[in-house]
Design a protein around this motif. Sequence first.
Motif, PDB file in Angstrom:
ATOM      1  N   LEU A  15      36.605   4.770  10.718  1.00  0.00           N
ATOM      2  CA  LEU A  15      36.536   3.295  10.794  1.00  0.00           C
ATOM      3  C   LEU A  15      36.006   2.605   9.679  1.00  0.00           C
ATOM      4  N   SER A  16      34.909   2.939   9.030  1.00  0.00           N
ATOM      5  CA  SER A  16      34.310   2.635   8.093  1.00  0.00           C
ATOM      6  C   SER A  16      35.265   2.838   6.771  1.00  0.00           C
ATOM      7  N   ALA A  17      35.909   4.157   6.516  1.00  0.00           N
ATOM      8  CA  ALA A  17      36.849   4.446   5.402  1.00  0.00           C
ATOM      9  C   ALA A  17      38.173   3.435   5.658  1.00  0.00           C
ATOM     10  N   GLN A  18      38.427   3.238   6.733  1.00  0.00           N
ATOM     11  CA  GLN A  18      39.665   2.597   6.870  1.00  0.00           C
ATOM     12  C   GLN A  18      39.432   1.058   6.524  1.00  0.00           C
ATOM     13  N   ASN A  19      38.266   0.462   6.898  1.00  0.00           N
ATOM     14  CA  ASN A  19      37.537  -0.713   6.277  1.00  0.00           C
ATOM     15  C   ASN A  19      37.803  -1.009   4.905  1.00  0.00           C
ATOM     16  N   ILE A  20      36.830   0.136   4.320  1.00  0.00           N
ATOM     17  CA  ILE A  20      36.907   0.003   2.617  1.00  0.00           C
ATOM     18  C   ILE A  20      38.370   0.100   2.291  1.00  0.00           C
ATOM     19  N   ALA A  21      39.307   1.006   2.742  1.00  0.00           N
ATOM     20  CA  ALA A  21      40.658   0.862   2.072  1.00  0.00           C
ATOM     21  C   ALA A  21      41.442  -0.369   2.266  1.00  0.00           C
ATOM     22  N   GLN A  22      41.036  -1.161   3.205  1.00  0.00           N
ATOM     23  CA  GLN A  22      41.881  -2.325   3.661  1.00  0.00           C
ATOM     24  C   GLN A  22      41.333  -3.242   2.551  1.00  0.00           C
ATOM     25  N   LYS A  23      40.120  -3.266   2.343  1.00  0.00           N
ATOM     26  CA  LYS A  23      39.307  -4.353   1.494  1.00  0.00           C
ATOM     27  C   LYS A  23      39.901  -3.843  -0.230  1.00  0.00           C
ATOM     28  N   LEU A  24      39.845  -2.707  -0.330  1.00  0.00           N
ATOM     29  CA  LEU A  24      40.482  -2.126  -1.633  1.00  0.00           C
ATOM     30  C   LEU A  24      41.814  -2.666  -1.763  1.00  0.00           C
ATOM     31  N   ASP A  25      42.708  -2.532  -0.859  1.00  0.00           N
ATOM     32  CA  ASP A  25      44.245  -2.783  -0.798  1.00  0.00           C
ATOM     33  C   ASP A  25      44.304  -4.278  -1.092  1.00  0.00           C
ATOM     34  N   LYS A  26      43.456  -5.018  -0.275  1.00  0.00           N
ATOM     35  CA  LYS A  26      43.783  -6.556  -0.543  1.00  0.00           C
ATOM     36  C   LYS A  26      43.254  -6.705  -1.889  1.00  0.00           C
ATOM     37  N   ALA A  27      42.116  -6.329  -2.608  1.00  0.00           N
ATOM     38  CA  ALA A  27      41.609  -6.757  -4.001  1.00  0.00           C
ATOM     39  C   ALA A  27      42.730  -6.204  -4.794  1.00  0.00           C
ATOM     40  N   THR A  28      43.025  -5.108  -4.723  1.00  0.00           N
ATOM     41  CA  THR A  28      44.051  -4.282  -5.860  1.00  0.00           C
ATOM     42  C   THR A  28      45.363  -5.312  -5.785  1.00  0.00           C
ATOM     43  N   LYS A  29      45.866  -5.725  -4.619  1.00  0.00           N
ATOM     44  CA  LYS A  29      47.363  -6.431  -4.375  1.00  0.00           C
ATOM     45  C   LYS A  29      47.106  -7.744  -4.930  1.00  0.00           C
ATOM     46  N   ASP A  30      45.877  -8.517  -4.717  1.00  0.00           N
ATOM     47  CA  ASP A  30      45.627  -9.867  -5.140  1.00  0.00           C
ATOM     48  C   ASP A  30      45.738  -9.741  -6.854  1.00  0.00           C
ATOM     49  N   LEU A  31      45.270  -8.688  -7.405  1.00  0.00           N
ATOM     50  CA  LEU A  31      45.198  -8.517  -8.770  1.00  0.00           C
ATOM     51  C   LEU A  31      46.725  -8.471  -9.275  1.00  0.00           C
ATOM     52  N   MET A  32      47.334  -7.400  -8.629  1.00  0.00           N
ATOM     53  CA  MET A  32      48.858  -7.122  -8.954  1.00  0.00           C
ATOM     54  C   MET A  32      49.974  -8.374  -8.863  1.00  0.00           C
ATOM     55  N   GLU A  33      49.443  -9.208  -7.967  1.00  0.00           N
ATOM     56  CA  GLU A  33      50.167 -10.209  -7.623  1.00  0.00           C
ATOM     57  C   GLU A  33      49.859 -11.363  -8.425  1.00  0.00           C
ATOM     58  N   SER A  34      48.854 -11.632  -9.519  1.00  0.00           N
ATOM     59  CA  SER A  34      48.540 -12.374 -10.279  1.00  0.00           C
ATOM     60  C   SER A  34      49.545 -12.658 -11.278  1.00  0.00           C
ATOM     61  N   SER A  35      49.320 -13.761 -12.080  1.00  0.00           N
ATOM     62  CA  SER A  35      50.369 -14.092 -13.051  1.00  0.00           C
ATOM     63  C   SER A  35      50.046 -13.087 -14.274  1.00  0.00           C
ATOM     64  N   GLY A  36      48.782 -12.740 -14.654  1.00  0.00           N
ATOM     65  CA  GLY A  36      48.409 -11.759 -15.798  1.00  0.00           C
ATOM     66  C   GLY A  36      49.069 -10.445 -15.569  1.00  0.00           C
ATOM     67  N   ALA A  37      49.271 -10.064 -14.406  1.00  0.00           N
ATOM     68  CA  ALA A  37      49.665  -8.539 -14.011  1.00  0.00           C
ATOM     69  C   ALA A  37      51.279  -8.407 -13.933  1.00  0.00           C
ATOM     70  N   VAL A  38      51.877  -9.536 -14.101  1.00  0.00           N
ATOM     71  CA  VAL A  38      53.417  -9.493 -13.733  1.00  0.00           C
ATOM     72  C   VAL A  38      54.249  -8.467 -14.336  1.00  0.00           C
ATOM     73  N   SER A  39      53.650  -8.041 -15.611  1.00  0.00           N
ATOM     74  CA  SER A  39      54.231  -6.698 -16.194  1.00  0.00           C
ATOM     75  C   SER A  39      53.444  -5.568 -16.434  1.00  0.00           C
ATOM     76  N   SER A  40      52.249  -5.589 -15.660  1.00  0.00           N
ATOM     77  CA  SER A  40      51.241  -4.573 -15.778  1.00  0.00           C
ATOM     78  C   SER A  40      51.629  -3.282 -14.928  1.00  0.00           C
ATOM     79  N   GLY A  41      50.972  -1.950 -15.613  1.00  0.00           N
ATOM     80  CA  GLY A  41      50.989  -1.016 -14.605  1.00  0.00           C
ATOM     81  C   GLY A  41      49.712  -0.726 -14.200  1.00  0.00           C
ATOM     82  N   LEU A  42      49.169  -0.178 -13.117  1.00  0.00           N
ATOM     83  CA  LEU A  42      48.026   0.189 -12.634  1.00  0.00           C
ATOM     84  C   LEU A  42      48.081   1.550 -11.777  1.00  0.00           C
ATOM     85  N   SER A  43      47.071   2.252 -12.060  1.00  0.00           N
ATOM     86  CA  SER A  43      46.884   3.486 -11.296  1.00  0.00           C
ATOM     87  C   SER A  43      45.326   3.735 -10.721  1.00  0.00           C
TER      88      SER A  43
END
Length: 455
Positions: A15-43
């Motif tokens: 459950l803890s790992a799932q919670n961390i994964a969910q938070k990481l996913d939200k933070a990551t997608k927030d970045l990739m949906e921002s205007s500065g990342a419209v043409s960015s690549g992330l790994s």
Amino acid sequence: MKKTLAVLILSVQVLSAQNIAQKLDKATKDLMESSGAVSSGLSFYVTDENGTFIYEYQGNKGLSTASTQKIFTAGAALETLGENYTYKTTAGYSGSLSAGIVNGDFIISSNGDPTLGSWRYEAYKPENFKKKLIDALKSSGITKISGNLIIDDSYFDHQTIPGGWPWDDLGNYYGAGIWGTNWRENQFDININGTEFKGFSYPLENVKWLNDLKTGGSSDQSLIFTAPHSEVALINGTLPAGKTVTVSGAVPNPPMQLGAEVQQWLKESGIELSGKITTSSQLELEGKVMPGAPKNIISSYESPTLDKIVYWFLRKSVNLYGEALIKTLGKEKKGNSSFKNGVAYLKDFWKSKGINPNMINFADGSGLSPQNYVAAKAEVQALLYAKKQPWFDVYYDGFPVQDGIKMKSGTMRDTKSFAGYHTAKDGKKYVFSIIINNYQGSGSTELQKILNVLK
């Protein structure tokens, strides 16, 4: 009861790992949906300390790494060469010695020591090498050298700069090339007020300057352009008006620079040099034959051990050290010091540790080339492998602490990366890599926001 407790603990961990994964996913997608990342690549890839998967966002995607590339070079060097590996520089003479006169050439030769004359190591500064050399000359009773002073830079091949390095990096201190004989980390400093040169950290040998500097702004926005063996240097860009700024550049001919300083040491010590200063490369250009390694060695000088070199390589991101290690690995493991051979060995090394070779497309040993393409998953795999090795403590010690996290960073134009290890407040231990390319915002700030989830 014990079985029930074990199941409960495992459930909490999941459950803890799932919670961390969910938070990481939200933070990551927030970045990739921002205007500065419209043409960015992330790994991005995260595991726990045992390699158990936690989260990824295009973890297999190969991107330009910048200096997190160094984690691969450092690990391969520590395992292949050993923590106690040292470079050696010798001095001696050809011909004979009679009545204090060397009837031949005086030759200084190195096997690529990138630390020779470095200021980073207390017992290995320029004055230490000078004292050892002059003491050896005096102990041998040498008062005159009838031949030339030759700096032998032939241990490595003639290519001092990896092919993929951008031209506007080459003349700056972080873009210094690697030679068979290096000196002062192949770096010099200039104090400049406005557009006027006020002085150098040491006299720079045989370099003429084209000065296109302008005044403007509040920070150093200058660039130095030099090329290996060139006698012309260009500086342009802007510097603040009315303020003295120190700008650091790359020495275009380190062996010749060392030769000029040794000549001065000889003069100060009352030892006469009848011939000229030259290098093995210069002799080759003149169609002359290098006299070969001197049979009469009077001084042998060893570098700091590799563990200390790797510390500074990772801690201060010294690109010169990375290319020295690449050439050394190529020379010692493939019999050829070319960058191509060294990079091929580096890729073979990590392939043998289980990393998919398609995820490690190396171009150099330092990460300065934008032609390095590496996946975040591969960086995590390298970090996990290192964690199990006897040399890990040395490796780990080199990683800086940034924003409370033990990690190596990488920065190039529109590129930012972090890779490292972190222990969270709850004691959980993570291994991670995150790389972004073509990001138009503050890459460092945004990536650190994501990594803060692991705290």
